[in-house]
Design an enzyme around this catalytic site. Structure first.
Site, PDB file in Angstrom:
ATOM      1  N   SER A 265       0.844  -1.213   0.000  1.00 44.44           N
ATOM      2  CA  SER A 265       0.000   0.000   0.000  1.00 44.44           C
ATOM      3  C   SER A 265       0.875   1.256   0.000  1.00 44.44           C
ATOM      4  CB  SER A 265      -0.975   0.004   1.184  1.00 44.44           C
ATOM      5  OG  SER A 265      -0.280  -0.019   2.393  1.00 44.44           O
TER       6      SER A 265
ATOM      7  N   ASP B 235       6.843   2.797   6.494  1.00 46.41           N
ATOM      8  CA  ASP B 235       6.703   2.185   5.153  1.00 46.41           C
ATOM      9  C   ASP B 235       6.789   3.246   4.055  1.00 46.41           C
ATOM     10  OD1 ASP B 235       5.948   0.133   6.818  1.00 46.41           O
ATOM     11  OD2 ASP B 235       4.269  -0.520   5.568  1.00 46.41           O
TER      12      ASP B 235
HETATM   13  O1  PMV Z   1       2.069  -4.227   8.495  1.00 44.08           O
HETATM   14  P1  PMV Z   1       3.133  -3.270   8.109  1.00 44.08           P
HETATM   15  O2  PMV Z   1       4.156  -3.855   7.232  1.00 44.08           O
HETATM   16  O3  PMV Z   1       2.585  -1.965   7.608  1.00 44.08           O
HETATM   17  O4  PMV Z   1       3.953  -2.904   9.428  1.00 44.08           O
HETATM   18  C1  PMV Z   1       3.345  -2.414  10.561  1.00 44.08           C
HETATM   19  C2  PMV Z   1       4.399  -1.954  11.519  1.00 44.08           C
HETATM   20  C3  PMV Z   1       3.851  -1.557  12.872  1.00 44.08           C
HETATM   21  O5  PMV Z   1       4.973  -1.113  13.629  1.00 44.08           O
HETATM   22  C4  PMV Z   1       3.221  -2.728  13.584  1.00 44.08           C
HETATM   23  C5  PMV Z   1       2.830  -0.434  12.767  1.00 44.08           C
HETATM   24  C6  PMV Z   1       3.396   0.835  12.172  1.00 44.08           C
HETATM   25  O6  PMV Z   1       2.615   1.548  11.521  1.00 44.08           O
HETATM   26  O7  PMV Z   1       4.584   1.137  12.377  1.00 44.08           O
END
Ligand code: PMV
Length: 308
Positions: free
Chosen positions: A87, A130
């Protein structure tokens, strides 16, 4: 006029979940990308079909300010729901292309902020890890000490601020094992929050993940893959104690360890993917496939969101 942009997916190498509480986290861009090709059109279409807002919540949000309909073509090398940042890669590549189509070249800091706004709004809460990794590429760290690397940008929302740094990363081969299970990030973040609110023991685990990530920054700086691998495996144990691993992930991590420096779940957990740091990728792929996972080899050093 037709504009194409692409952006990479990511792996969280250390620090997921604890990053929600201000601890450091490290993400690496991987050589799996999403590509968006846009052109002005008389009606908005996605891959040749009429645009269905319910099917494409991210596109719906990003198109809200577009003055004209857009023909959208997407190609993805990132399995959706796998925890590999599909995403974020969609948001960063789409926004880079859409801005260009509207005659604007936005800088990386603005792109990272805008893409985070999309993730935060559509997903209902997220850290900017991300979207920053997908925008910048290579390696980024959140909430890291000043000497960890060059400061890239700060991102704030609802009174919280994250600082994002570029970190130097050695060349590494990682094998990803996708469980095939999709688990939404929000409920897993909530599960950790409830556990942490009720239990000081859980807060200690979050602190320990923070220290492990700080040690990981040091191992990355020194190119010490043996130490980094050990820290990754330790982090997986801590995340399991927090309740965000599952049998499928544990099986794939265990199966990989014989041929790896270390292995752990990556992303929110509960399904999604794990990763192993290795210089025997074929053997790790075999072990993952044998235990029901879908393996693929990824390499680091991938550039960020770019016009093509
Ligand atoms: O599910 P992903 O890959 O977007 O990773 C989430 C990572 C967390 O630390 C659990 C939440 C975040 O937004 O940082």
């Amino acid at each position: 006029m037709t504009v194409t942009a692409s952006a990479p997916g990511k792996l969280i190498i250390l620090g997921e979940h604890a990053v929600v509480y201000g601890k450091p986290a490290i993400a690496l861009a991987i050589d799996r990308r999403i590509r968006c090709t846009l052109s002005k059109a008389s009606e908005t279409t996605v891959n040749g079909k009429a645009f269905d807002e319910d099917k494409h919540p991210y596109l719906k949000y990003m198109l809200r300010s577009s003055e004209h309909p857009v023909r959208i073509e997407t190609e993805s090398g990132i399995p959706p729901g796998s925890g590999l940042g599909s995403s974020a890669a969609l948001s960063t590549s789409f926004l880079r292309a859409l801005n260009k189509l509207n005659g604007t070249d936005i800088d990386d800091g603005t792109l990272a902020k805008d893409a985070f706004d999309v993730e935060y709004t559509v997903q209902g809460g997220a850290s900017p890890l991300d979207t920053s990794a997908s925008t910048h590429g290579y390696g980024v760290a959140l909430n890291a000490p000043e000497d960890a690397g060059r400061h890239l940008w700060d991102i704030s929302i609802n009174g919280r601020t994250w600082s994002v740094r570029d970190i130097a990363i050695p060349e590494m081969t990682l094998v990803v094992g996708y469980t095939g299970l999709h688990a939404a990030t929000g409920p897993l973040v909530e599960k950790v929050r409830r556990y942490k609110d009720r239990n000081t023991f859980a807060a200690d685990i979050v602190d320990e993940i923070g220290r492990t990530t700080t040690d990981g920054l040091d191992a990355l700086r020194k190119g010490d893959l043996v130490k980094l691998g050990k820290l990754m495996t330790h982090d997986h144990k801590l995340l399991s104690i927090l309740g965000v691993s599952c049998n499928e992930l544990n099986k794939l991590v265990d199966a990989s360890l014989r041929h790896s420096y270390g292995a752990k779940l990556t992303g929110a957990g509960g399904g999604g993917s794990m990763m192993a740091l290795t210089d025997e990728p074929e053997k790790v792929c075999e072990a993952i496939a044998l235990h029901g996972g879908k393996p693929f080899v990824v390499r680091t050093g991938e550039h960020g969101a770019r016009l093509e």
